[in-house]
Design an enzyme around this catalytic site. Structure first.
Site, PDB file in Angstrom:
ATOM      1  N   HIS A   1       0.812  -1.222   0.000  1.00 55.87           N
ATOM      2  CA  HIS A   1       0.000   0.000   0.000  1.00 55.87           C
ATOM      3  C   HIS A   1       0.844   1.271   0.000  1.00 55.87           C
ATOM      4  O   HIS A   1       0.583   2.219   0.746  1.00 55.87           O
ATOM      5  CB  HIS A   1      -0.964   0.000   1.191  1.00 55.87           C
ATOM      6  CG  HIS A   1      -1.991  -1.083   1.144  1.00 55.87           C
ATOM      7  ND1 HIS A   1      -2.559  -1.537  -0.039  1.00 55.87           N
ATOM      8  CD2 HIS A   1      -2.569  -1.817   2.140  1.00 55.87           C
ATOM      9  CE1 HIS A   1      -3.451  -2.482   0.235  1.00 55.87           C
ATOM     10  NE2 HIS A   1      -3.462  -2.677   1.536  1.00 55.87           N
TER      11      HIS A   1
ATOM     12  N   GLU B   1     -11.435  -4.096  -2.275  1.00 57.15           N
ATOM     13  CA  GLU B   1     -10.501  -3.134  -2.860  1.00 57.15           C
ATOM     14  C   GLU B   1     -10.379  -3.337  -4.372  1.00 57.15           C
ATOM     15  O   GLU B   1      -9.659  -4.223  -4.838  1.00 57.15           O
ATOM     16  CB  GLU B   1      -9.127  -3.289  -2.204  1.00 57.15           C
ATOM     17  CG  GLU B   1      -9.148  -3.229  -0.691  1.00 57.15           C
ATOM     18  CD  GLU B   1      -7.908  -3.856  -0.082  1.00 57.15           C
ATOM     19  OE1 GLU B   1      -6.795  -3.425  -0.435  1.00 57.15           O
ATOM     20  OE2 GLU B   1      -8.066  -4.802   0.719  1.00 57.15           O
TER      21      GLU B   1
ATOM     22  N   ASP C   1      -7.548 -12.996   1.411  1.00 55.53           N
ATOM     23  CA  ASP C   1      -6.769 -11.784   1.146  1.00 55.53           C
ATOM     24  C   ASP C   1      -6.189 -11.954  -0.250  1.00 55.53           C
ATOM     25  O   ASP C   1      -4.980 -12.045  -0.440  1.00 55.53           O
ATOM     26  CB  ASP C   1      -5.663 -11.600   2.186  1.00 55.53           C
ATOM     27  CG  ASP C   1      -4.981 -10.233   2.088  1.00 55.53           C
ATOM     28  OD1 ASP C   1      -5.446  -9.398   1.277  1.00 55.53           O
ATOM     29  OD2 ASP C   1      -3.990 -10.007   2.805  1.00 55.53           O
TER      30      ASP C   1
ATOM     31  N   HIS D   1      -9.849   1.595   1.010  1.00 53.77           N
ATOM     32  CA  HIS D   1      -9.596   0.478   1.933  1.00 53.77           C
ATOM     33  C   HIS D   1     -10.577   0.472   3.107  1.00 53.77           C
ATOM     34  O   HIS D   1     -10.190   0.208   4.244  1.00 53.77           O
ATOM     35  CB  HIS D   1      -8.155   0.556   2.448  1.00 53.77           C
ATOM     36  CG  HIS D   1      -7.561  -0.764   2.817  1.00 53.77           C
ATOM     37  ND1 HIS D   1      -7.970  -1.481   3.916  1.00 53.77           N
ATOM     38  CD2 HIS D   1      -6.592  -1.507   2.235  1.00 53.77           C
ATOM     39  CE1 HIS D   1      -7.255  -2.595   4.013  1.00 53.77           C
ATOM     40  NE2 HIS D   1      -6.415  -2.637   2.996  1.00 53.77           N
TER      41      HIS D   1
END
Length: 396
Positions: free
Chosen positions: A141, A354, A287, A212
């Site tokens: 990120h 996301e 994830d 996010h």
């Protein structure tokens, strides 16, 4: 809400009805609390010479609060099936906690959403080395000082629109080029949050922006999202290695397997989240990046996913022009952080949706390009549409 849009899109994708099953400055002038109970005065501070504040968008039915520290959505007050407002995202109720406690809650992520393998990539023959903040192995990120920890300039144009501007200098976290980026949040009359991103650069660079927010549509983040239902418009993923870096494979999703959130319609997030699956073990849950299905016949932006909470009756339909979506099930929330109203955020207290280009894209030239060059403009749009089950003709 324009029910026909949701229903027509769902029918187009699945070919049949689905059953949602359960399994600036103005704010700083007053101490009046927002509908979510936030005190705007608790968001006023000076960080690196820039002033932070809390900005409130309202359409008369919904309320969205955003701070220019990291471009973060702090609260979303959305109506449930009975018309009562619930705050459906995780976050903190003061700017000090956002500074003190590392998190990505609600942030406008930049320059690069998701992971870059080893914190390095080659661009035009030059090796770019970035700081690693993901267990010391990857740049995640945007790095340890990504835009979620920086202050955007803010201009609230009216009660429903906020424009945030980030001027990221050449060499910011070692990324090349001075980048000027904008995030425009708009709350529409029909209860949608439109997030429009654009950016330009002075040198060749890479960019991949997203939001996010951690959703908990029950409005009670002391509860897990595992009983909520999810639909992802995807038949392929990009599997990862033990360091959470995509291997480069494009993998077809077998119907009925843990990553299948399309066949048969909605399914509970928790159904297979702890299954004996290597990919789930690597991440401690979900994830991962799903490759979104093209929807050429859509009248507007394609649907990426739909999240539904059977308790509250709130549904979020996410639409995007991006090719992928990272679904993160809050696996690393560990009960050590207290958020708004002092509520402890335990494992899987929220889920992130996301929209993005694929993780580690700079190291995989065969994937959708993340390179931005001088004279070009990076542009993308994602939308969170809020519905209730009373409005959805997809309920049976």
């Amino acid at each position: 809400m324009k029910t026909k849009t949701l229903c027509a899109s769902a029918a187009l994708i699945l070919g049949a009805s689905l059953v949602m099953t359960g399994c600036q400055p103005k704010q700083a002038e007053t101490a009046v609390l927002t509908k979510s109970g936030l005190d705007p005065q608790q968001f006023v501070d000076t960080i690196n010479g820039k002033t932070t504040a809390l900005y409130t968008l309202s359409n008369g039915e919904m309320e969205v609060c955003i701070t220019n520290f990291g471009g973060r959505i702090v609260s979303i007050m959305a109506p449930d099936r009975d018309g009562n407002l619930r705050d459906v995202v995780l976050g903190f109720d003061n700017i000090k906690d956002y500074q003190r406690i590392p998190s990505d809650f609600g942030a406008a992520i930049g320059r690069f959403a998701n992971r870059i393998d080893g914190g390095k990539f080659v661009l035009d023959g030059d090796t770019i080395k970035l700081p690693c903040n993901d267990n010391g192995k990857n740049c995640l990120h945007g790095g340890p000082k990504g835009w979620q920890y920086q202050v955007y300039e803010a201009e609230q144009q009216d009660s429903t629109t906020l424009v945030l501007t980030m001027v990221s200098p050449d060499g910011d976290n070692n990324f090349p080029g001075e980048v000027t980026a904008h995030v425009t949040y708009t709350l529409t009359d029909d209860n949608a949050i439109v997030m429009a991103y654009d950016a330009t650069t002075t040198k060749p660079t890479v960019i991949n922006m997203t939001n996010h927010s951690y959703f908990n549509l029950s409005g009670d983040p002391s509860k897990s999202v595992e009983k909520d239902s999810l639909l992802i418009i995807s038949r392929q993923t990009t599997p990862v290695n033990a360091n959470m870096i995509p291997t480069g494979e494009i993998r077809d999703i077998e119907p009925g397997t843990p990553f299948d959130f399309l066949t048969g319609g909605f399914r509970c997030i928790g159904d297979d989240i702890d299954a004996d699956d290597e990919q789930l073990k690597f991440a401690g849950g979900y994830d991962h990046n799903w490759i979104l299905e093209p929807q050429a016949d859509s009248e507007d932006l394609p649907i990426a996913c739909v999240l539904f909470c059977p308790e509250s009756g709130i549904a979020v339909v996410e639409k995007t022009d991006m090719p992928g979506i990272q679904v993160y099930s809050g696996n690393f929330l560990n009960g050590m952080v207290k958020g708004k109203k002092g509520i402890t955020y335990n494992k899987r207290a929220g889920i992130c949706l996301e929209t993005q280009k694929y993780p580690d894209g700079p190291n995989k030239p065969e994937w959708p390009s993340t390179v931005l060059r001088p004279g070009e403009t990076y542009q993308t749009v994602s939308i969170f549409e809020f519905h209730t089950d009373k409005e959805s003709c997809c309920q049976q």
